[in-house]
Design a protein around this motif. Structure first.
Motif, PDB file in Angstrom:
ATOM      1  N   ALA A  20       0.805  -1.136  -0.122  1.00 58.06           N
ATOM      2  CA  ALA A  20       0.051  -0.002   0.281  1.00 58.06           C
ATOM      3  C   ALA A  20       0.876   1.383  -0.124  1.00 58.06           C
ATOM      4  O   ALA A  20       0.422   2.210  -0.446  1.00 58.06           O
ATOM      5  N   PHE A  21       2.025   1.277   0.651  1.00 56.68           N
ATOM      6  CA  PHE A  21       2.826   2.274   0.937  1.00 56.68           C
ATOM      7  C   PHE A  21       4.427   1.966   0.630  1.00 56.68           C
ATOM      8  O   PHE A  21       5.076   1.965   1.581  1.00 56.68           O
ATOM      9  N   PRO A  22       4.747   1.670  -0.729  1.00 57.18           N
ATOM     10  CA  PRO A  22       6.003   1.073  -1.072  1.00 57.18           C
ATOM     11  C   PRO A  22       7.003   2.318  -0.589  1.00 57.18           C
ATOM     12  O   PRO A  22       8.182   1.423  -0.338  1.00 57.18           O
ATOM     13  N   ALA A  73      -5.110   0.620   5.027  1.00 59.12           N
ATOM     14  CA  ALA A  73      -4.841   0.034   3.903  1.00 59.12           C
ATOM     15  C   ALA A  73      -5.611  -1.384   3.632  1.00 59.12           C
ATOM     16  O   ALA A  73      -6.068  -1.900   4.586  1.00 59.12           O
ATOM     17  N   VAL A  74      -5.782  -1.562   2.593  1.00 55.94           N
ATOM     18  CA  VAL A  74      -6.387  -2.666   2.279  1.00 55.94           C
ATOM     19  C   VAL A  74      -5.481  -3.356   1.055  1.00 55.94           C
ATOM     20  O   VAL A  74      -5.017  -2.892   0.340  1.00 55.94           O
ATOM     21  N   HIS A  75      -5.350  -4.758   1.309  1.00 58.27           N
ATOM     22  CA  HIS A  75      -4.602  -5.507   0.348  1.00 58.27           C
ATOM     23  C   HIS A  75      -4.966  -5.166  -1.083  1.00 58.27           C
ATOM     24  O   HIS A  75      -6.328  -5.349  -1.270  1.00 58.27           O
ATOM     25  N   ARG A  79      -9.313  -5.062  -2.739  1.00 55.99           N
ATOM     26  CA  ARG A  79      -9.848  -3.475  -3.014  1.00 55.99           C
ATOM     27  C   ARG A  79     -10.984  -3.589  -3.795  1.00 55.99           C
ATOM     28  O   ARG A  79     -11.384  -4.331  -4.489  1.00 55.99           O
ATOM     29  N   ARG A  80     -11.841  -2.321  -3.664  1.00 59.19           N
ATOM     30  CA  ARG A  80     -13.024  -2.242  -4.301  1.00 59.19           C
ATOM     31  C   ARG A  80     -14.166  -3.092  -3.983  1.00 59.19           C
ATOM     32  O   ARG A  80     -15.140  -3.632  -4.838  1.00 59.19           O
ATOM     33  N   ARG A  81     -14.202  -3.711  -2.648  1.00 61.81           N
ATOM     34  CA  ARG A  81     -15.110  -4.589  -2.230  1.00 61.81           C
ATOM     35  C   ARG A  81     -15.851  -4.155  -1.270  1.00 61.81           C
ATOM     36  O   ARG A  81     -16.496  -4.941  -0.447  1.00 61.81           O
ATOM     37  N   GLY A  82     -15.485  -2.867  -0.619  1.00 53.50           N
ATOM     38  CA  GLY A  82     -16.216  -2.051   0.452  1.00 53.50           C
ATOM     39  C   GLY A  82     -15.492  -2.419   1.682  1.00 53.50           C
ATOM     40  O   GLY A  82     -16.057  -2.125   2.696  1.00 53.50           O
ATOM     41  N   ILE A  83     -14.520  -3.052   1.588  1.00 54.86           N
ATOM     42  CA  ILE A  83     -13.498  -3.327   2.958  1.00 54.86           C
ATOM     43  C   ILE A  83     -13.134  -2.149   3.510  1.00 54.86           C
ATOM     44  O   ILE A  83     -13.477  -1.749   4.799  1.00 54.86           O
ATOM     45  N   GLY A  84     -12.633  -1.255   2.853  1.00 53.78           N
ATOM     46  CA  GLY A  84     -12.050   0.128   3.320  1.00 53.78           C
ATOM     47  C   GLY A  84     -13.306   0.943   3.804  1.00 53.78           C
ATOM     48  O   GLY A  84     -13.185   1.628   4.923  1.00 53.78           O
ATOM     49  N   SER A 100     -11.181  12.723  11.239  1.00 48.76           N
ATOM     50  CA  SER A 100     -10.512  13.509  10.477  1.00 48.76           C
ATOM     51  C   SER A 100      -9.252  12.637   9.800  1.00 48.76           C
ATOM     52  O   SER A 100      -9.123  11.562  10.640  1.00 48.76           O
ATOM     53  N   VAL A 101      -8.860  12.957   8.764  1.00 49.33           N
ATOM     54  CA  VAL A 101      -7.650  12.299   7.937  1.00 49.33           C
ATOM     55  C   VAL A 101      -6.777  13.203   7.230  1.00 49.33           C
ATOM     56  O   VAL A 101      -7.221  14.171   6.503  1.00 49.33           O
ATOM     57  N   GLU A 102      -5.466  12.980   7.320  1.00 49.62           N
ATOM     58  CA  GLU A 102      -4.506  13.575   6.183  1.00 49.62           C
ATOM     59  C   GLU A 102      -4.334  12.691   5.115  1.00 49.62           C
ATOM     60  O   GLU A 102      -3.951  11.629   5.531  1.00 49.62           O
TER      61      GLU A 102
END
Ligand SMILES: CC(C)(COP(=O)(O)OP(=O)(O)OC[C@H]1O[C@@H](n2cnc3c(N)ncnc32)[C@H](O)[C@@H]1OP(=O)(O)O)[C@@H](O)C(=O)NCCC(=O)NCCS
Length: 142
Positions: A20-22, A73-75, A79-84, A100-102
């Motif tokens: 997710a954050f290489p 982060a989602v593997h 992704r795009r399955r509503g997990i996030g 809130s989030v940055e």
């Protein structure tokens, strides 16, 4: 299913983090620090693979008690399955709903994701990431 992080989840979380954050993944120390300081606020998403008869950790979220998201982060394969969405909703339900989030200004996917959840832009913090500005996004009940 969403549950609290356990130390046996660490390897799976580190694998997700690197994908997710290489450029700037959190290391094991950071995850164990958050698990120690905020055990209730480090949640993982467990996917039940019925075909293989096993459970997989496929996402995580860490947040401060007052409702600030530290990281999510989602593997990529899940992704795009509503997990996030489920992970952020878990935070909204466990806090006052004012979240809130940055987000890195270049992270268009994350900005779309939070907008989809009803978040809006509050402000910009110049050079928040050293090499890049952050946009601060807030939930619609903030
Ligand atoms: C951001 C992230 C957590 C989203 O997780 P996810 O499980 O894929 O999110 P969801 O499936 O709940 O997506 C909800 C909505 O967000 C938007 N969205 C999510 N990913 C998107 C993408 N790649 N492109 C465009 N819109 C996207 C869509 O509106 C989506 O709804 P839809 O699938 O019905 O169109 C995931 O992409 C990720 O781990 N990214 C890398 C780490 C990261 O950037 N974290 C955020 C840093 S603050």
């Amino acid at each position: 299913m969403i549950r609290q992080f356990k130390s046996s989840d660490l390897e799976a979380i580190l694998r997700i983090e690197k994908k997710a954050f290489p450029k700037s993944p959190y290391n094991w120390f950071t995850f164990l620090y958050y698990a120690r300081i905020y055990p209730d606020n480090f949640l993982v998403f467990v996917h039940e693979d019925k075909d293989k008869g096993k459970s997989l950790i496929v996402g995580y979220i860490i947040f401060y008690p007052e409702g600030h998201i530290v990281s999510i982060a989602v593997h990529p394969a899940y992704r795009r399955r509503g997990i996030g969405t489920e992970l952020v909703e878990a935070v909204l339900n466990r806090t006052s709903g004012k979240v809130s989030v940055e987000v890195r200004t270049s992270n268009e996917v994350a900005k779309k994701f939070y907008r989809h959840l009803g978040f809006s832009l509050r402000t910009i913090i110049p050079e928040y990431y050293g090499d890049e500005d952050a946009v601060v996004m807030i939930s619609n009940s903030s």
